[in-house]
Design a protein around this motif. Structure first.
Motif, PDB file in Angstrom:
ATOM      1  N   GLU A  97      -8.182 -18.162   3.346  1.00  0.00           N
ATOM      2  CA  GLU A  97      -9.729 -18.738   3.468  1.00  0.00           C
ATOM      3  C   GLU A  97     -10.085 -18.941   4.712  1.00  0.00           C
ATOM      4  OE1 GLU A  97      -6.704 -22.148   2.202  1.00  0.00           O
ATOM      5  OE2 GLU A  97      -7.474 -21.696  -0.170  1.00  0.00           O
ATOM      6  N   LEU A 122      -1.842 -16.531   3.348  1.00  0.00           N
ATOM      7  CA  LEU A 122      -2.862 -17.028   2.169  1.00  0.00           C
ATOM      8  C   LEU A 122      -3.951 -18.023   2.707  1.00  0.00           C
ATOM      9  CD1 LEU A 122      -0.497 -18.187  -0.882  1.00  0.00           C
ATOM     10  CD2 LEU A 122      -2.293 -16.146  -0.253  1.00  0.00           C
ATOM     11  N   GLN A 123      -3.580 -18.511   3.645  1.00  0.00           N
ATOM     12  CA  GLN A 123      -4.202 -19.406   5.377  1.00  0.00           C
ATOM     13  C   GLN A 123      -5.154 -18.944   5.502  1.00  0.00           C
ATOM     14  OE1 GLN A 123      -1.352 -21.525   6.935  1.00  0.00           O
ATOM     15  NE2 GLN A 123      -1.575 -23.505   5.985  1.00  0.00           N
ATOM     16  N   GLU A 182     -10.693 -15.530  -5.698  1.00  0.00           N
ATOM     17  CA  GLU A 182     -10.838 -17.367  -6.008  1.00  0.00           C
ATOM     18  C   GLU A 182     -11.329 -18.053  -4.252  1.00  0.00           C
ATOM     19  OE1 GLU A 182      -7.709 -18.395  -7.504  1.00  0.00           O
ATOM     20  OE2 GLU A 182      -6.861 -16.753  -9.296  1.00  0.00           O
ATOM     21  N   SER A 183     -10.754 -17.014  -3.668  1.00  0.00           N
ATOM     22  CA  SER A 183     -11.459 -18.000  -2.476  1.00  0.00           C
ATOM     23  C   SER A 183     -12.759 -17.745  -1.463  1.00  0.00           C
ATOM     24  CB  SER A 183     -10.651 -17.609  -0.980  1.00  0.00           C
ATOM     25  OG  SER A 183      -9.264 -17.470  -1.095  1.00  0.00           O
ATOM     26  N   ARG A 196     -14.612 -14.055  -0.857  1.00  0.00           N
ATOM     27  CA  ARG A 196     -13.810 -14.342   0.844  1.00  0.00           C
ATOM     28  C   ARG A 196     -15.028 -12.990   0.331  1.00  0.00           C
ATOM     29  NH1 ARG A 196     -14.210 -17.734   1.848  1.00  0.00           N
ATOM     30  NH2 ARG A 196     -13.267 -19.984   2.979  1.00  0.00           N
TER      31      ARG A 196
END
Length: 264
Positions: free
Chosen positions: A82, A78-79, A110-111, A113
Motif C-alpha cells: 500500500e 500488505l502495508q 485491489e490496492s 498499485r
C-alpha cells in the motif's frame, strides 16, 4: 523517488534480487524460507532515477500464520504494498504458481498499485518446464495481463536491467496526466466504433471523460443512464484508454457518473 515493494512468497529470491539491484549484500539472503522478517527500506539510484526499495518478509498462507511475529510480517508486507508506487511480484520458476501467489497478486491489484512480475530462477529450467510455467502463469494469473512479465535470475543478474526499465514505465503510467480533451476524444471514438448496448427504452449516453486520480489512474466518464453500462463494455473502454495512453503496468479504474435527466 519511486517507492518499490519487492513482494512474494518466502524463498522466491526477493532479498537476492535486492542485493543484485544494489550490487552488494545489504539484505540477508540465506537459503531458508522467511529469513527476512521485517520490511527494510533502502534508497538507491540507477541511471537518472531514484528509488526506495522495500524488502518484506515473504507472505505465507494465512491459515498457517500462527506466531504473532509471522502475523506481523504479513501485515508489514500488505502495508509495504500500500505504501509503494510499484510492486514487483517475485515468483519461483522452479515451483508451481500457487494460490498464495494469486492472493498476493490480487491484493496488489485491489490496492491499485502498478505492477511488474519477475519469474525468478528461470535459468535453472529446461525448455519443457519453461513452457509449462508460462502456461501456468497465463492460466492462474491471467488477471495480471496489464503487467509486464520478466524471466530473470536474481542471483546471476540476468534480466534485472529490463525489469527495472519496466518498473520505470509502470510508475510513469501510474502517475501519467490524462488530458480531458484527449480522454473525451478517445471515448467518443470508442462509442462510434461500438456503442454500449441498449437497456429498455434507453441506450446509455457517454458524453465526456476526465481524469479523477493517479496511482492508479482513474477515468471518470459522464453521461446518462450509465448505471446500465455492462462490465464487458467497461473492459472495452479500459482497453481503448490503455492503448491510447500507453498505460502498461498499472491498474486502471473507470468510474461512471450519470446526470439525472435521461432525455438530456
Amino acid at each position: 523517488r519511486i517507492k518499490l515493494a519487492i513482494v512474494g512468497r518466502p524463498n522466491v529470491g526477493k532479498s537476492t534480487l535486492i542485493n543484485t539491484l544494489l550490487g552488494e549484500e545489504r539484505v540477508i539472503a540465506y537459503d531458508l524460507p522467511g529469513t527476512t522478517r521485517d520490511a527494510i527500506e533502502i534508497e538507491f539510484d540507477h541511471g537518472d532515477r531514484k528509488y526506495t526499495l522495500i524488502d518484506t518478509a515473504g507472505l505465507r498462507k494465512r491459515g498457517r500464520v500462527f506466531e504473532s511475529i509471522e502475523k506481523f510480517s504479513v501485515i508489514k508486507t500488505l502495508q509495504a504494498i500500500e505504501a509503494s508506487n510499484v510492486a514487483v511480484l517475485v515468483l519461483d520458476a522452479q515451483t508451481e504458481i500457487s494460490e498464495q501467489d494469486a492472493h498476493i497478486a490480487g491484493f496488489i491489484v485491489e490496492s491499485g498499485r502498478a505492477l511488474v512480475v519477475a519469474i525468478n530462477k528461470w535459468d535453472g529450467l529446461d525448455d519443457y518446464n519453461k513452457e509449462w510455467i508460462e502456461r501456468e502463469f497465463n492460466r492462474k494469473l491471467r488477471f495480471l495481463n496489464f503487467a509486464k512479465m520478466h524471466k530473470i535470475s536474481a542471483l546471476k543478474g540476468f534480466g534485472v536491467g529490463a525489469l527495472l526499465r519496466s518498473v520505470n514505465e509502470a510508475h510513469d503510467a501510474a502517475f501519467g496526466k490524462l488530458s480531458t480533451p484527449r480522454l473525451t476524444r478517445v471515448l467518443r471514438e470508442a462509442v462510434e466504433q461500438q456503442a454500449p448496448p441498449r437497456r429498455g427504452m434507453f441506450r446509455p449516453k457517454l458524453r465526456y471523460a476526465h481524469q479523477g486520480g493517479q496511482n492508479p489512474p482513474v477515468v471518470v466518464v459522464h453521461g446518462n443512464q450509465l448505471e446500465a453500462v455492462p462490465e464487458s463494455y467497461r473492459r472495452y473502454l479500459e482497453t481503448r484508454f490503455r492503448r491510447a495512453f500507453k498505460l502498461d503496468g498499472t491498474p486502471l479504474r473507470i468510474h461512471f457518473k450519470s446526470s439525472r435527466n435521461p432525455y438530456a
